[in-house]
Motif scaffolding. Structure first.
Motif, PDB file in Angstrom:
ATOM      1  N   HIS A   1     -78.311  17.388 -64.399  1.00  0.00           N
ATOM      2  CA  HIS A   1     -77.746  16.138 -64.923  1.00  0.00           C
ATOM      3  C   HIS A   1     -77.716  16.141 -66.448  1.00  0.00           C
ATOM      4  CE1 HIS A   1     -82.075  15.618 -64.565  1.00  0.00           C
ATOM      5  NE2 HIS A   1     -82.034  14.664 -65.479  1.00  0.00           N
ATOM      6  N   LYS A   2     -78.603  16.900 -67.073  1.00  0.00           N
ATOM      7  CA  LYS A   2     -78.573  17.004 -68.533  1.00  0.00           C
ATOM      8  C   LYS A   2     -77.300  17.711 -69.005  1.00  0.00           C
ATOM      9  CE  LYS A   2     -82.688  15.151 -69.137  1.00  0.00           C
ATOM     10  NZ  LYS A   2     -82.856  13.830 -69.780  1.00  0.00           N
ATOM     11  N   MET A   3     -76.852  18.698 -68.217  1.00  0.00           N
ATOM     12  CA  MET A   3     -75.612  19.390 -68.549  1.00  0.00           C
ATOM     13  C   MET A   3     -74.412  18.455 -68.391  1.00  0.00           C
ATOM     14  SD  MET A   3     -74.268  22.113 -69.704  1.00  0.00           S
ATOM     15  CE  MET A   3     -75.676  23.242 -69.619  1.00  0.00           C
ATOM     16  N   LEU A   4     -74.480  17.552 -67.412  1.00  0.00           N
ATOM     17  CA  LEU A   4     -73.407  16.567 -67.250  1.00  0.00           C
ATOM     18  C   LEU A   4     -73.273  15.724 -68.507  1.00  0.00           C
ATOM     19  CD1 LEU A   4     -72.412  14.436 -64.277  1.00  0.00           C
ATOM     20  CD2 LEU A   4     -73.108  13.235 -66.337  1.00  0.00           C
ATOM     21  N   PHE A   5     -74.404  15.245 -69.048  1.00  0.00           N
ATOM     22  CA  PHE A   5     -74.349  14.428 -70.257  1.00  0.00           C
ATOM     23  C   PHE A   5     -73.836  15.240 -71.444  1.00  0.00           C
ATOM     24  CE2 PHE A   5     -77.826  12.052 -67.968  1.00  0.00           C
ATOM     25  CZ  PHE A   5     -77.019  10.975 -67.647  1.00  0.00           C
ATOM     26  N   HIS A   6     -74.185  16.529 -71.476  1.00  0.00           N
ATOM     27  CA  HIS A   6     -73.693  17.400 -72.546  1.00  0.00           C
ATOM     28  C   HIS A   6     -72.166  17.476 -72.517  1.00  0.00           C
ATOM     29  CE1 HIS A   6     -73.027  20.948 -75.039  1.00  0.00           C
ATOM     30  NE2 HIS A   6     -72.397  21.501 -74.020  1.00  0.00           N
ATOM     31  N   HIS A   7     -71.605  17.721 -71.329  1.00  0.00           N
ATOM     32  CA  HIS A   7     -70.146  17.840 -71.213  1.00  0.00           C
ATOM     33  C   HIS A   7     -69.458  16.504 -71.474  1.00  0.00           C
ATOM     34  CE1 HIS A   7     -69.830  21.993 -70.070  1.00  0.00           C
ATOM     35  NE2 HIS A   7     -70.653  21.856 -69.056  1.00  0.00           N
ATOM     36  N   TRP A   8     -70.089  15.417 -71.026  1.00  0.00           N
ATOM     37  CA  TRP A   8     -69.514  14.091 -71.270  1.00  0.00           C
ATOM     38  C   TRP A   8     -69.450  13.816 -72.772  1.00  0.00           C
ATOM     39  CZ3 TRP A   8     -72.345   9.731 -73.147  1.00  0.00           C
ATOM     40  CH2 TRP A   8     -71.591   8.544 -73.187  1.00  0.00           C
ATOM     41  N   LYS A   9     -70.522  14.140 -73.496  1.00  0.00           N
ATOM     42  CA  LYS A   9     -70.539  13.934 -74.948  1.00  0.00           C
ATOM     43  C   LYS A   9     -69.527  14.847 -75.643  1.00  0.00           C
ATOM     44  CE  LYS A   9     -75.365  12.395 -75.136  1.00  0.00           C
ATOM     45  NZ  LYS A   9     -76.758  12.767 -75.516  1.00  0.00           N
ATOM     46  N   GLN A  10     -69.372  16.060 -75.120  1.00  0.00           N
ATOM     47  CA  GLN A  10     -68.427  17.017 -75.696  1.00  0.00           C
ATOM     48  C   GLN A  10     -66.996  16.482 -75.595  1.00  0.00           C
ATOM     49  OE1 GLN A  10     -68.103  20.772 -73.554  1.00  0.00           O
ATOM     50  NE2 GLN A  10     -68.057  21.894 -75.483  1.00  0.00           N
ATOM     51  N   LEU A  11     -66.619  15.990 -74.424  1.00  0.00           N
ATOM     52  CA  LEU A  11     -65.281  15.443 -74.222  1.00  0.00           C
ATOM     53  C   LEU A  11     -65.076  14.186 -75.058  1.00  0.00           C
ATOM     54  CD1 LEU A  11     -62.676  15.906 -72.694  1.00  0.00           C
ATOM     55  CD2 LEU A  11     -63.638  14.657 -70.746  1.00  0.00           C
ATOM     56  N   ARG A  12     -66.080  13.352 -75.105  1.00  0.00           N
ATOM     57  CA  ARG A  12     -66.016  12.116 -75.896  1.00  0.00           C
ATOM     58  C   ARG A  12     -65.878  12.433 -77.387  1.00  0.00           C
ATOM     59  NH1 ARG A  12     -67.815   6.698 -75.457  1.00  0.00           N
ATOM     60  NH2 ARG A  12     -68.776   5.925 -77.373  1.00  0.00           N
ATOM     61  N   SER A  13     -66.593  13.462 -77.849  1.00  0.00           N
ATOM     62  CA  SER A  13     -66.531  13.853 -79.255  1.00  0.00           C
ATOM     63  C   SER A  13     -65.123  14.316 -79.625  1.00  0.00           C
ATOM     64  CB  SER A  13     -67.541  14.965 -79.528  1.00  0.00           C
ATOM     65  OG  SER A  13     -67.418  15.446 -80.843  1.00  0.00           O
ATOM     66  N   TYR A  14     -64.478  15.085 -78.714  1.00  0.00           N
ATOM     67  CA  TYR A  14     -63.124  15.546 -79.019  1.00  0.00           C
ATOM     68  C   TYR A  14     -62.150  14.368 -79.076  1.00  0.00           C
ATOM     69  CZ  TYR A  14     -58.645  17.757 -78.986  1.00  0.00           C
ATOM     70  OH  TYR A  14     -57.370  18.121 -79.335  1.00  0.00           O
ATOM     71  N   ILE A  15     -62.289  13.412 -78.159  1.00  0.00           N
ATOM     72  CA  ILE A  15     -61.410  12.247 -78.165  1.00  0.00           C
ATOM     73  C   ILE A  15     -61.574  11.468 -79.470  1.00  0.00           C
ATOM     74  CG2 ILE A  15     -60.932  10.024 -77.051  1.00  0.00           C
ATOM     75  CD1 ILE A  15     -61.804  11.363 -74.390  1.00  0.00           C
ATOM     76  N   LYS A  16     -62.814  11.311 -79.939  1.00  0.00           N
ATOM     77  CA  LYS A  16     -63.054  10.629 -81.217  1.00  0.00           C
ATOM     78  C   LYS A  16     -62.380  11.361 -82.368  1.00  0.00           C
ATOM     79  CE  LYS A  16     -67.410   8.124 -80.620  1.00  0.00           C
ATOM     80  NZ  LYS A  16     -68.798   7.987 -81.125  1.00  0.00           N
ATOM     81  N   GLN A  17     -62.454  12.690 -82.323  1.00  0.00           N
ATOM     82  CA  GLN A  17     -61.818  13.502 -83.355  1.00  0.00           C
ATOM     83  C   GLN A  17     -60.310  13.280 -83.358  1.00  0.00           C
ATOM     84  OE1 GLN A  17     -62.923  17.720 -83.266  1.00  0.00           O
ATOM     85  NE2 GLN A  17     -60.812  18.251 -83.776  1.00  0.00           N
ATOM     86  N   GLU A  18     -59.699  13.207 -82.179  1.00  0.00           N
ATOM     87  CA  GLU A  18     -58.257  12.952 -82.082  1.00  0.00           C
ATOM     88  C   GLU A  18     -57.917  11.561 -82.620  1.00  0.00           C
ATOM     89  OE1 GLU A  18     -55.509  14.397 -81.242  1.00  0.00           O
ATOM     90  OE2 GLU A  18     -56.131  16.326 -80.414  1.00  0.00           O
ATOM     91  N   ILE A  19     -58.763  10.592 -82.338  1.00  0.00           N
ATOM     92  CA  ILE A  19     -58.508   9.233 -82.818  1.00  0.00           C
ATOM     93  C   ILE A  19     -58.547   9.189 -84.344  1.00  0.00           C
ATOM     94  CG2 ILE A  19     -59.455   6.877 -82.915  1.00  0.00           C
ATOM     95  CD1 ILE A  19     -60.390   7.337 -79.982  1.00  0.00           C
ATOM     96  N   ARG A  20     -59.532   9.879 -84.952  1.00  0.00           N
ATOM     97  CA  ARG A  20     -59.606   9.929 -86.426  1.00  0.00           C
ATOM     98  C   ARG A  20     -58.353  10.569 -87.004  1.00  0.00           C
ATOM     99  NH1 ARG A  20     -65.068  11.314 -85.420  1.00  0.00           N
ATOM    100  NH2 ARG A  20     -64.563  13.525 -85.623  1.00  0.00           N
ATOM    101  N   SER A  21     -57.917  11.658 -86.377  1.00  0.00           N
ATOM    102  CA  SER A  21     -56.720  12.346 -86.862  1.00  0.00           C
ATOM    103  C   SER A  21     -55.484  11.456 -86.746  1.00  0.00           C
ATOM    104  CB  SER A  21     -56.513  13.631 -86.054  1.00  0.00           C
ATOM    105  OG  SER A  21     -55.329  14.280 -86.429  1.00  0.00           O
ATOM    106  N   HIS A  22     -55.393  10.704 -85.663  1.00  0.00           N
ATOM    107  CA  HIS A  22     -54.241   9.813 -85.485  1.00  0.00           C
ATOM    108  C   HIS A  22     -54.255   8.679 -86.519  1.00  0.00           C
ATOM    109  CE1 HIS A  22     -53.515  11.925 -81.740  1.00  0.00           C
ATOM    110  NE2 HIS A  22     -52.482  11.148 -81.480  1.00  0.00           N
ATOM    111  N   ARG A  23     -55.452   8.179 -86.810  1.00  0.00           N
ATOM    112  CA  ARG A  23     -55.546   7.115 -87.826  1.00  0.00           C
ATOM    113  C   ARG A  23     -55.049   7.618 -89.183  1.00  0.00           C
ATOM    114  NH1 ARG A  23     -60.744   4.998 -85.541  1.00  0.00           N
ATOM    115  NH2 ARG A  23     -60.275   2.897 -84.735  1.00  0.00           N
ATOM    116  N   GLU A  24     -55.385   8.870 -89.505  1.00  0.00           N
ATOM    117  CA  GLU A  24     -55.031   9.432 -90.807  1.00  0.00           C
ATOM    118  C   GLU A  24     -53.544   9.767 -90.908  1.00  0.00           C
ATOM    119  OE1 GLU A  24     -57.572  12.800 -91.114  1.00  0.00           O
ATOM    120  OE2 GLU A  24     -59.424  11.620 -91.313  1.00  0.00           O
ATOM    121  N   HIS A  25     -52.905  10.009 -89.765  1.00  0.00           N
ATOM    122  CA  HIS A  25     -51.501  10.449 -89.804  1.00  0.00           C
ATOM    123  C   HIS A  25     -50.580   9.499 -89.041  1.00  0.00           C
ATOM    124  CE1 HIS A  25     -54.013  14.148 -90.271  1.00  0.00           C
ATOM    125  NE2 HIS A  25     -53.150  14.375 -91.259  1.00  0.00           N
ATOM    126  N   MET A  26     -50.915   8.209 -89.044  1.00  0.00           N
ATOM    127  CA  MET A  26     -50.095   7.227 -88.323  1.00  0.00           C
ATOM    128  C   MET A  26     -48.694   7.156 -88.904  1.00  0.00           C
ATOM    129  SD  MET A  26     -51.279   5.447 -85.716  1.00  0.00           S
ATOM    130  CE  MET A  26     -50.649   3.781 -85.787  1.00  0.00           C
TER     131      MET A  26
END
Length: 490
Positions: free
Chosen positions: A231-256
């Motif tokens: 279950h610890k690996m599940l949280f790792h992958h969940w955070k990994q996917l969430r981190s990438y989505i946040k990165q995409e959101i920051r990039s979209h804000r900068e290049h709207m």
């Protein structure tokens, strides 16, 4: 010391007996079902898995509406077309809720579309439907993206020159890139390391529910949070996917730009438009979960269905040949395939539908929560009760399918060979919680399937005599890994 140990044993026994009697008392107001044990309920009977065939067998004993206990929570299971349709369609309003479980709360919470409730769910779902339409769902623009990915997939298979390959990485790349273009506004190369990490994370999250430890987490979250395990690996992958989505959101804000290009752009605009609205649920947390929901659901289900499609066509070469003859006769080799072509390809359309019915990749619908008192098949169902529609009992219902446990495209054809829709065909569920991406998935399946089987004949590698069609039960029903040869057709 002996007296203390005897006291503890007696205390535990008293607790178990008291809990057992409590379950028996609570069960008097519920539909019939197998006797639950203290703490674990009926999980022992289900081998700590929610399995559709076990539910079908239990229905033979307890009827089409029965109760199982997942730990200390009763769940009403629905079986058969009439029962499931009555619940999901006739009582759709009463069954719009989603129950919460500890593992779900530790990850997605009650945000986004799939696991949210009430006002949050209504706003987020409405936004999702509106944005998919704005991005071209049902129009040429999104269909052209699918056609481009289908052509890319054909070229990738062609480059293998008939060598034995596992089709999974090629199919998941093509399918995931469709949803990536919708939510992120760009596609990934098959060699992209970030893309591989996203796919790996997605696969782990999807498959987590097939493991007994996920049930144990829901039973003892306070304990599981403090000990190591998968279950610890599940949280790792969940955070990994969430981190990438946040990165995409920051990039979209900068290049709207003035004109939104993808779902994240539309969501950022929606946050700006509703700023100051006390009833708005549009915020970054919900945006992250909406993107997460669409990415997981949009990449996994269509990929798995196409893997089953290739497997079945290899297993039933006579059906594959008949599909190819219809494609050749109706479309030829140069026609750009569009979703509208399904009306001219009744046999091919029937085969795709039968892949979905027989493959049955989401055999048990996502649990519903009764949000107001109702009655199902004469059983009173209280507000707050979990209801589980067994979709496979509909897709395999012998009253509606001539050969329910056999792959048979004739289920969707009349005597003249015309395509026939069936009411009992509900792989996307039904009612107000029907799959948000149903139309996108239908379009993808048709365009990918027809492009692949017009271009190739799929067969077993030399020396292999059979393909394994046994199932792997996870969040979806998946095939075992297999290798095939994609032979270019002239």
């Amino acid at each position: 010391m002996l007296a203390l140990s005897e006291f503890l044993v007696a205390l535990i026994l008293f607790f178990l007996i008291a809990h057992f009697l409590k379950l028996q008392w609570a069960g008097r107001r519920l539909p019939p079902g197998p006797t639950p044990l203290p703490v674990i309920g009926n999980l022992w009977l289900l081998n700590f898995h929610i399995h559709h065939d076990q539910f079908i067998q239990l229905a033979k004993t307890y009827g089409n509406v029965f109760t199982v206990w997942l730990g200390q929570r009763p769940v009403i299971v629905l079986n058969g077309y009439r029962t499931v349709k009555d619940a999901l369609v006739s009582h759709s309003e009463e069954l719009t809720g989603r129950p919460t479980f500890p593992l779900q709360l530790a990850t997605s919470g009650s945000k986004g579309i799939i696991t949210s409730n009430g006002h949050i769910w209504k706003q987020q779902r409405r936004f999702g439907l509106m944005t998919l339409r704005n991005l071209g769902l049902g129009k040429r623009s999104l269909e052209e993206r699918i056609q481009e990915e289908a052509q890319q997939l054909v070229e990738v298979f062609s480059a293998e020159r008939g060598r034995p390959i596992d089709p999974l990485p090629f199919i998941v790349n093509a399918v995931a890139n469709v949803i990536c273009s919708v939510v992120f506004g760009h596609r990934f190369s098959i060699d992209d390391d970030v893309f591989h990490q996203l796919i790996e994370a997605t696969a782990f999250l999807i498959n987590a529910r097939k493991h007994a430890w996920s049930r144990i987490y829901d039973l003892f979250p306070w304990l599981m949070e403090r000990i190591p395990g998968p279950h610890k690996m599940l949280f790792h992958h969940w955070k990994q996917l969430r981190s990438y989505i946040k990165q995409e959101i920051r990039s979209h804000r900068e290049h709207m730009t003035s004109e939104p290009q993808d779902l994240i752009d539309f969501y950022l605009n929606q946050i700006s438009k509703t700023k100051g609205d006390p009833f708005s649920t549009y915020d970054e947390e919900n945006m992250i979960q909406v993107v997460h929901d669409l990415f997981l659901a949009g990449s996994e289900t269509t990929t798995t269905t196409l893997r089953w499609a290739v497997l079945y066509m290899v297993k039933y070469p006579e059906i594959q040949e008949k599909v190819q003859k219809e494609l050749d006769a109706v479309l030829g080799s140069s026609h750009i395939i569009c979703y509208e072509d399904r009306k001219r390809l009744p046999y091919t359309n029937a085969v795709i539908h039968e892949v979905q019915r027989y493959g049955n990749i989401v055999p048990v619908g996502v649990p519903r929560l009764c949000v107001k008192q109702t009655t199902l098949q004469e059983f009173p169902i209280n507000k707050g009760t979990i209801v589980l529609p067994n979709l496979s009992s509909v897709l395999y219902d012998p009253e509606h399918w001539e050969t329910p446990r056999r792959f048979n495209p004739s289920h969707f054809l009349d005597k003249e060979g015309n395509f026939v829709s069936k009411e009992a065909f509900i792989p996307f569920s039904a009612g107000q919680r029907v799959c948000l991406g149903e139309q996108l998935a239908r379009t993808e399946l048709f365009i990918f399937f027809t492009n692949l089987f017009r271009a190739f004949t799929f067969q077993l590698p030399a020396g292999t005599t059979r393909i394994n069609s046994d199932i792997i039960v996870a969040a979806t029903i998946q095939p075992h890994p297999y290798k095939i040869c994609a032979i270019q057709r002239l």
